[in-house]
Motif scaffolding. Structure first.
Motif, mmCIF file in Angstrom:
data_model
loop_
_atom_site.group_PDB
_atom_site.id
_atom_site.type_symbol
_atom_site.label_atom_id
_atom_site.label_comp_id
_atom_site.label_asym_id
_atom_site.label_seq_id
_atom_site.Cartn_x
_atom_site.Cartn_y
_atom_site.Cartn_z
ATOM 1 N N SER A 54 -1.405 0.129 9.481
ATOM 2 C CA SER A 54 -1.951 -0.197 8.574
ATOM 3 C C SER A 54 -3.585 -0.729 8.304
ATOM 4 O O SER A 54 -4.776 -0.579 7.785
ATOM 5 C CB SER A 54 -1.330 -0.855 7.716
ATOM 6 O OG SER A 54 -1.638 -1.717 6.569
ATOM 7 N N GLN A 69 -2.223 -0.375 -4.194
ATOM 8 C CA GLN A 69 -3.028 -1.286 -3.728
ATOM 9 C C GLN A 69 -3.774 -2.372 -4.368
ATOM 10 O O GLN A 69 -4.321 -3.117 -3.213
ATOM 11 C CB GLN A 69 -3.590 -0.055 -3.495
ATOM 12 C CG GLN A 69 -3.453 1.357 -3.139
ATOM 13 C CD GLN A 69 -4.718 2.378 -2.530
ATOM 14 O OE1 GLN A 69 -6.025 1.828 -2.741
ATOM 15 N NE2 GLN A 69 -3.829 3.574 -2.194
ATOM 16 N N GLN A 106 -5.013 1.531 6.846
ATOM 17 C CA GLN A 106 -5.187 1.589 5.533
ATOM 18 C C GLN A 106 -6.400 0.223 4.558
ATOM 19 O O GLN A 106 -6.589 0.339 3.337
ATOM 20 C CB GLN A 106 -3.913 1.347 5.031
ATOM 21 C CG GLN A 106 -2.845 2.434 5.283
ATOM 22 C CD GLN A 106 -1.154 1.706 5.267
ATOM 23 O OE1 GLN A 106 -1.558 1.416 5.058
ATOM 24 N NE2 GLN A 106 -0.998 2.786 4.416
ATOM 25 N N ILE A 137 0.528 -0.811 -0.058
ATOM 26 C CA ILE A 137 0.098 0.001 0.142
ATOM 27 C C ILE A 137 0.489 1.049 0.119
ATOM 28 O O ILE A 137 0.668 1.759 -0.946
ATOM 29 C CB ILE A 137 -0.344 0.178 1.345
ATOM 30 C CG1 ILE A 137 -1.573 -1.097 1.262
ATOM 31 C CG2 ILE A 137 -1.545 0.987 1.529
ATOM 32 C CD1 ILE A 137 -3.128 -1.388 2.018
ATOM 33 N N VAL A 147 -8.681 0.621 1.151
ATOM 34 C CA VAL A 147 -8.298 -0.261 0.190
ATOM 35 C C VAL A 147 -9.066 -1.493 -0.797
ATOM 36 O O VAL A 147 -8.922 -0.953 -1.897
ATOM 37 C CB VAL A 147 -6.824 -1.875 0.145
ATOM 38 C CG1 VAL A 147 -7.196 -2.292 -0.583
ATOM 39 C CG2 VAL A 147 -5.643 -0.725 0.438
#
Length: 245
Positions: free
Chosen positions: A82, A52, A86, A47, A90
């Motif tokens: 993360s 991604q 994230q 990422i 994603v």
């Protein structure tokens, strides 16, 4: 409490002592620690470097692996960062809203070690003994992304036999930043030089942190200087006792 260990790639492949210490510490405090064997990389590296789509299967695997557990712990602020900041992003970027919702659910139950101890288990004195002069480096992800605040220092202050000394300019990055250290090697080296100078100024025997990645970077620099200062993960200090020190 039954706690699932999210071991992280660095602990699994290079710094297993941090993961083992996490298990020993939590078991000493009376908790059951389980290791979900299906776990893989959380995808942070992919990422952060712009891949991604390649990270999506890793996010999906992570969610499937840890969804059954009420509490997940990792000895890494960056990997927890993360998972929290994230994974859902994603999934949504790929149009998978259902996966994003499940990722948020798993993230809400995922903690960095010092967060788990202080915020969830309500403990600051873990019964540790570590007779050394120690300074603490707050890693960027733990400081700025998941905002653990002073929880690591609160835990360290209760360690018997240890002298905790403040690190000058502690909030400055050590210069690692994953692939940043590779793509911007000169800048990274200059940042590391500043960090090492501050560590040495403390007169500490040990520099500790909650992320093996930063400790790898700082420890590598200190070893090349033959400075006589070791880097030790926070979990290893908290797991130490009179019998193991």
């Amino acid at each position: 409490m039954r706690i699932a260990l999210f071991v992280t790639c660095l602990a699994d492949t290079m710094f297993p002592a941090a993961a083992k210490a996490t298990v020993h510490l939590l078991e000493r405090l009376g908790h059951e620690v389980v290791f979900p064997a299906g776990q893989t990389c959380c995808g942070q590296m992919h990422i952060n470097t712009g891949y991604q789509k390649d990270a999506l299967p890793l996010v999906r695997r992570h969610v499937q692996t840890f969804a059954p557990y009420d509490v997940v712990v990792a000895p890494s602020g960056s990997c927890v960062g993360s998972v929290r900041h994230q994974h859902a992003m994603v999934a949504r970027a790929a149009g998978e809203e259902g996966l994003a919702a499940r990722a948020e659910d798993v993230a809400s139950r995922t903690y960095e070690l010092s967060e788990l101890l202080v915020d969830v288990l309500g403990v600051e004195d873990v019964g540790a003994y570590y007779p050394h002069r120690v300074t603490y480096h707050p890693t960027c992800h733990s400081l700025r992304m998941i905002r653990v605040g002073d929880k690591p220092q609160r835990l360290l202050r209760h360690v018997r036999g240890m002298e905790l000394v403040e690190l000058p300019a502690a909030d400055q990055c050590c210069g690692f930043g994953g692939t940043f250290a590779l793509k911007n090697a000169d800048t990274s080296a200059a940042m590391l030089a500043d960090k090492m100078r501050h560590v040495l100024d403390t007169g500490a025997e040990v520099c500790t942190a909650g992320d093996s990645s930063c400790l790898m970077h700082i420890g590598g620099g200190l070893s090349r200087l033959d400075a006589g200062v070791r880097t030790v993960h926070l979990a290893e200090i908290l797991a130490a006792t009179e019998e193991t020190a």
